[in-house]
Design a protein around this motif. Structure first.
Motif, short mmCIF file in Angstrom:
data_model
loop_
_atom_site.label_atom_id
_atom_site.label_comp_id
_atom_site.label_asym_id
_atom_site.label_seq_id
_atom_site.Cartn_x
_atom_site.Cartn_y
_atom_site.Cartn_z
N PHE A 161 0.84 -1.19 0.00
CA PHE A 161 0.00 0.00 0.00
C PHE A 161 0.88 1.25 0.00
N THR A 162 0.24 2.38 -0.32
CA THR A 162 0.97 3.65 -0.32
C THR A 162 0.60 4.56 0.83
N GLY A 163 -0.64 4.33 1.41
CA GLY A 163 -1.19 5.36 2.28
C GLY A 163 -1.61 6.56 1.46
N SER A 164 -2.23 7.53 2.13
CA SER A 164 -2.71 8.71 1.41
C SER A 164 -2.98 9.84 2.39
N LYS A 165 -2.55 11.02 2.01
CA LYS A 165 -2.82 12.21 2.83
C LYS A 165 -4.25 12.71 2.64
N ILE A 166 -4.91 12.31 1.54
CA ILE A 166 -6.21 12.90 1.21
C ILE A 166 -7.36 11.90 1.19
N TRP A 167 -7.09 10.64 1.45
CA TRP A 167 -8.20 9.69 1.48
C TRP A 167 -9.33 10.20 2.37
N LYS A 168 -8.96 10.78 3.50
CA LYS A 168 -9.96 11.18 4.48
C LYS A 168 -10.94 12.24 3.94
N TYR A 169 -10.58 12.86 2.83
CA TYR A 169 -11.50 13.86 2.25
C TYR A 169 -12.42 13.25 1.20
N VAL A 170 -12.52 11.93 1.18
CA VAL A 170 -13.23 11.27 0.08
C VAL A 170 -14.68 11.72 -0.05
N ALA A 171 -15.31 12.05 1.08
CA ALA A 171 -16.71 12.46 1.00
C ALA A 171 -16.84 13.88 0.47
N MET A 172 -15.77 14.61 0.41
CA MET A 172 -15.73 15.97 -0.12
C MET A 172 -16.67 16.94 0.62
N PHE A 173 -16.98 16.58 1.87
CA PHE A 173 -17.73 17.50 2.69
C PHE A 173 -17.23 17.37 4.11
N PRO A 174 -16.96 18.40 4.86
CA PRO A 174 -16.96 19.79 4.44
C PRO A 174 -16.06 19.98 3.21
N PRO A 175 -16.40 20.96 2.38
CA PRO A 175 -15.70 21.11 1.09
C PRO A 175 -14.20 21.27 1.26
N VAL A 176 -13.49 20.65 0.31
CA VAL A 176 -12.04 20.89 0.22
C VAL A 176 -11.75 21.42 -1.18
N SER A 177 -10.83 22.31 -1.27
CA SER A 177 -10.54 22.90 -2.57
C SER A 177 -9.66 21.94 -3.36
N LEU A 178 -9.63 22.16 -4.68
CA LEU A 178 -8.88 21.25 -5.53
C LEU A 178 -7.38 21.28 -5.24
N ASP A 179 -6.87 22.38 -4.73
CA ASP A 179 -5.44 22.39 -4.45
C ASP A 179 -5.08 21.50 -3.25
N VAL A 180 -6.03 21.26 -2.38
CA VAL A 180 -5.78 20.29 -1.31
C VAL A 180 -5.62 18.90 -1.92
N ILE A 181 -6.48 18.61 -2.90
CA ILE A 181 -6.38 17.31 -3.57
C ILE A 181 -5.05 17.22 -4.34
#
Lengths: 336, 336, 336, 336, 336, 336
Positions: F131-151
């Protein structure tokens, strides 16, 4: 209802017939549907050499095999086809191709098919499986537009060419079993309806039920058996797997067999989408009592492994129907 | 994104162009995709008579109509086709058919298509919609077997015949938009991939997205737009309804349009199985900004009623995308 | 093909016929399918009072309405039913019920149906819509087991009771249109086949095509039209919505209409799962030229709102077929 | 059953409330579901300034609008969430965020939600719509593994934080309607079951039925209404369209709204896959009599066009149920 | 969790019990679910002759078989049925039918069922499987209309007749397992809900889970297990195959078993559409620990072949669940 | 094409490696995919003790087993994850977790993964699965909103952390095969596209094709193989069964494995919804020649029974492709 299980030898025509017999017997087949190709069966010799058929039967007997039908798809293809071209040259006996002049090819093919009936009779077999060819298949896309009388003429041409052939079939007591298939006069349900009507539903012309091309056309193979019950003269078990994903096409995309982007492909019997058990039950229901023939083709699998495996698969579904009806068991039987 | 809505005049070629303009304007179309048929558009006159195109434009202007593309399907069909036969004779201008010698017909068709580009340029239009024909379509059933080099040759033939035509397109700044369609070199997803490769993905050769033949082949029209995003040069809205019930076939059974036993049929735009809204959204996503052209065909409906009704249907789905992204509205704005 | 659109008055029998006519005319119906219920149509009076039918026609004329068929479902139900019980008492005219002795009820119902044909003739109408009842419907679950001769006897009983009725229909030139429906001798495709055979396919006995009960039985309403093309004598537009979720049942669970746990329910025409456009196209294909009658029933919607809305829905699909075939427009027409 | 149709103002918080009221009234809405964002509704002012609510009501009255519910999703989100981070900072009022220390934020959010109940009461409204947040949402993938007691603790944390808030709701006679949604304690059917159990099914805690996230999770929105009938406190009409083609994902692939490779997206009410009519019939069946609120969101469509269009769509399905049962009309009524 | 696999003897009642035992043992069954038919089990003798049960147990022991349940479907059928007619005469013991007066038959059937409980107890068995009959099944089509109080009365009649029977069950420590089935008071999900409520959910009345009739009603057999977890008292493995093609009907069309135009038919266990593995996993999940009984019925297959084959099929899915949870293996274990 | 069949030892890490080898050999596996857990494989020792790898190989040899890949999912998980918490502590070697300071953990995990490549090389293995892990998996529901630069930053973080690791892989001639999985940087089709782009499609970074998480996301496992053909470095056979019934959810509802209300669950290879044969054919088509590794996990089945059964299942589908193309057999061969 111990149906005989046979192997169609067409896909094994590169092997000597002796070898095919040996393999079929080893794998557990009861018999063979002999293709008129290679050294498997030579129609011309059979009708001229009275010992040829006897020798074949003796050869089969040595392996404990029986023959219930012979097939001559490739010659049948040339009877109505237009154009006649390099593709036919590759699949026809040289005596039928000869100089390749199209109408001559068609006529020689017709004569050869009549001879196939005679040869079948000499072999003691009452069914010839095959193709018809078609003058109008090439217009299937209907663009550029063709008028309906062109279509009408295609069916008339088929009838005109086949009636004399079928007369010979009648004379020798053999039936022709057309395999519903693209490139033929009958390739789906409604074209089968019309083709049967075109030859006045004469009993000499029936069907080889092979569901492999029904699968990708989404035709119901069970309904086909029931609706054409009196014309199911032979059964070929060839299987097809669909893989339509929005990109792969119904028409094959001009891609070769086993290409992973094809929308469908032939696969070893039992590996595809044919509902075999339902089909065999329908065959029971219409009283079909002929052979079940495995037409094995799978460009992604070793054929020896596959043809052997198919025996077990098909036999597991050829179970006996019951001797008595069921509800009887519910009847009151506590009184004496 | 106020897209222009146009009417393709091909199915109205029996009516005078003036009448078609009057009808299109009355029904609310913004313009026309003019078919090079009848008196609608005469390529030969256009390239020889400098006033012809201007007169057409003036005629359109009188009805408040604009032209964004012209189409020449019928001539395109003859460029690669083999055989060339009575079907082409029925649809080709007599100057292209001439004596009907096949190779001559193909060459004259190629020249006429080059002229169509020139005529388009004179009309101020940057897109010619049409067909390519195909030398190998007829082998689609792949039986009798054809070797892969025959298929390869078909694509090569296409490229060889079209490169010189496309050179003319480049010279006059016009693009060809091939309509993916049975009977053509590209008729589904993978044949489109290969056809584009065959002409080295040169920008002069792109696609007219018409989903009507995708429907019965179960191709995903949305995926097609997204995957070929840079080659969608024009859009034709023709609709198809499926009715597969286990007996009706994918291949049409050689039955005429509107026959109730066909497995599919063309129907008035919006009456079929094309997911139009999803498609228009995909067109927005790829930045397509050209015309939306209604290719109206429905053998079960009065065409005037249908073509009028289609305007309302299509416009209801051509809504504007938003100017700003959404989540902005969620942002905290209670501080000042 | 401007088909007349009629309203079936059965679900409005609680309102005076005058009121129903006023509403139907206001909503845009062209006519009514009059139910032999309430004051809508009294068969007994019609056959004895020569002025009754004339008065009805005059009443209709005042509202600009026409009548193409009358229906007598409730009396028809009693002709073959067994048992005859409280349910029939609730729906039969008192003169038919009388003392309620079952066989007497059946015979009086048969006579009343014959009179219905006579009354139809007096009204100038050639079709009576209705039910047949059935002696064997109650054995539908086939448990406890019933032998096949019990089933055979059910069809024989139907034939025996209906032949004399149909003789009267023939005498007065009127046809009976049976509505395929649970509780009747014919309730699905194969029972319809057998019921038609039971009365020797005599032309006096045909079908009222009402797809509402086809929906939950998963019968194909289009195939039904095409396969029974020569027996479609009348068309009722009643719609049904399915909601099978693994818990809701095909059989209705003995729950009342509009109960949210039913697996299916009648809904306002156009709100359900009937593919109306495909069905109307099939009716065009078989040449059906009779009325399209809205049998409106939806226990979840105000009936006045619904019956009015249905006019717009159905009319939007009753578009005209074209006068000429399509491909003509593709023909070469540049020569003069 | 003339249900009020309201517009949720959350997606319009960038516009002044006055402007939103003007638009909603123009488009035909009966009222608004006011978001506690922007100048739309300031909870803090409402509970401290007795004239604030009255002024809002007067403002609404000027536009002929009514308010039935207020919503405070963004503050609700922070009550149980862990982590509390930059995302919350962006959506919370500054008085709630303050120094951003997580537990402090959660506690201030809880107090603000209690105040929201008080503010609702002052506005004469009995329902607050919103989110709960969740301590365990982040473990939804269940890898790296989490033990069941971590999950148990998440529900316990939710109950512990919400009981005191719900006490305030009870005190002022207002109910909380949780919107089942990813990122929340209840995001599907079984988590809703468990969340309701976690707060002992106390009546103060119910549900805002919004089917948009049910669509891509393949949850049955009708079953949800029927099974949680006594907890449906509010209805939000937000729609979602699926486009799963074997490549697009259920989880959105971290792609922004309106990206064509998303497997699903929010679309204008009526453009998606929610079976609205079936849902409204189910709401009738459970006796829901509250507002139908349009939560409009579609990143591919102009919002003003869409929000207006939605009024017509939703109203067309909000037809009246009938006043009487149906079978009555069948009853015998020929006796006097 | 080595579940016992038993054979239901009902479909073998035409054979002597001794023969059935021999066959069952030979094929590998662990036991039998004995039908109270033929010489398999005589309830009247069992309750009067104290040695009868012991002799049966000894007979079973000789074959290494165990009995976990006995079944008395046929007598159960008569308890609530109306009408009582020739069908019951065919299936009832003569002492129950006697003079055939309906109410007398019902009362004797009720007494016989109470005796069946007593006989079960004497056999050391805690479950009696069977049917209930129904006074209202015949109204399933709901036409001619029946009022809701007629339906209510049907459930009340069921409760009234069964409470005294269930009192006897309670007295002897035996439970009744009703098989959800057409013709019975409970034939689908919602009627099961209501039937259980009608007898106040008393523990003496539970269910025999037999999914064969769920298949054609599209009921989810897994959901049924989970939702009625505390009432699954016995499991019968009878399988059904669907073949709905737009013509075949849900209701069987009054056609006999194995007729190819039926929409569904019973088939050998494992040959149909029941998702057996998912069902067995659900049974594991609810902690069901009773026998898995094969109710073998297939009018298209030799029963001896089928019943033997079923043993292998069912056993292959009766695998053991694991002893420990899974994630444990992921835990860090590199430290000592 | 006799592919090696291996057993992944991750789910057996609670057993001594010796015991796992013995079991795998007994059941018929050809080799093992060794998990870097328990005493199965200690990366730290392997890179420091030159005899460790040799001893492992000798141990394998004693059981006739081969190793083709080692896997280090758990350490890989920590490389990009945020947060690093108690879950990682449970699964990481203590030397990697150490004091648990998040950034330190990530860096030690990265070093450990580089060492894993070195250890693989010492073992003579060219593939490390993980596996790689991920810094952004936790934002998968996209709410509260995250901007595209976070992704964007999430993918950049992944690339930044992995490039140095992959440099080590390149140096020692080993490839990393990432398992597409929730919680990782690539968890579906489009995130895989983007992840591969993020590391510039460098050959050191490829994929472990494991379809188990594709099933519930409705991703097409065959298309995945074909589209990422040049990055399929390893194959894990883990199976998943779906059970979506309108109530069970796509996201698992925070329910444990084997809970009957989950919408999907891992099941023994061959018991789920993965189309294994189609997948193996696709692997043949792309020329994949590596091991087929069974990652066995099924919380409802005894693992020893299951892992043994899986050998037979997988081998039955690993049939040999044919040596020659098919149509050859059709060629004319009657000439000599």
């Amino acid at each position: 209802m111990s149906r005989p299980l046979t192997l169609f030898t067409g896909q094994w025509a590169d092997l000597p017939f002796e070898e095919v017999c040996r393999l079929a017997a080893d794998w557990g087949y009861d018999g063979v549907e002999i293709a008129c190709s290679g050294d498997h069966f030579d129609v011309a010799r059979a009708v001229t050499d009275s010992g040829y058929a006897e020798a074949k039967l003796a050869q089969l007997k040595r392996y404990g095999l029986t023959v219930y039908a012979i097939s001559n798809h490739l010659v049948g293809q040339a009877i109505c086809d237009d154009p006649i071209d390099f593709r036919h040259r590759s699949i026809l006996p040289s005596r039928v191709w000869a100089d390749g002049e199209p109408e001559g090819v068609r006529r020689r093919a017709a004569l050869e098919m009549a001879d196939t009936a005679r040869a079948a009779a000499m072999l003691g077999v009452d069914t010839v499986v095959g193709f018809t060819g078609s003058k109008i298949w090439k217009y299937v896309a209907m663009f550029p537009p063709v008028s309906l009388d062109v279509i009408d003429d295609g069916y008339a041409d088929f009838a005109e060419r086949w009636h004399p052939i079928l007369d010979v079939f009648d004379n020798v007591g053999v039936r022709f079993a057309h395999e519903v298939h693209p490139s033929e006069i009958a390739y789906d349900y409604w074209t089968t309806k019309r083709a049967l009507a075109a030859v006045d539903h004469r009993p000499a012309f029936g069907l080889n039920w092979d569901p492999s091309h029904f699968v990708w056309q989404d035709l119901d193979p069970v309904a086909f058996i029931l609706d054409f019950a009196d014309r199911i003269y032979h059964v070929d078990c060839k299987d097809t797997k669909k893989r339509f994903d929005g990109r792969n096409g119904r028409l094959g995309s001009h891609l070769p067999w086993a290409h992973p982007r094809r929308g469908w492909d032939f696969v070893s019997t039992g590996h595809g989408d044919v509902p075999w058990e339902q089909c065999f039950r329908a065959l029971n229901a219409i009283g079909y009592s002929g052979p079940i023939s495995v037409e094995w083709e799978d460009a992604g699998m070793d054929r020896r492994q596959g043809a052997q495996e198919a025996v077990g698969f098909v036999r597991s579904l050829l179970f006996d129907p019951p001797s008595a009806a069921f509800d009887a068991a519910f009847a009151r039987n506590d009184d004496a």
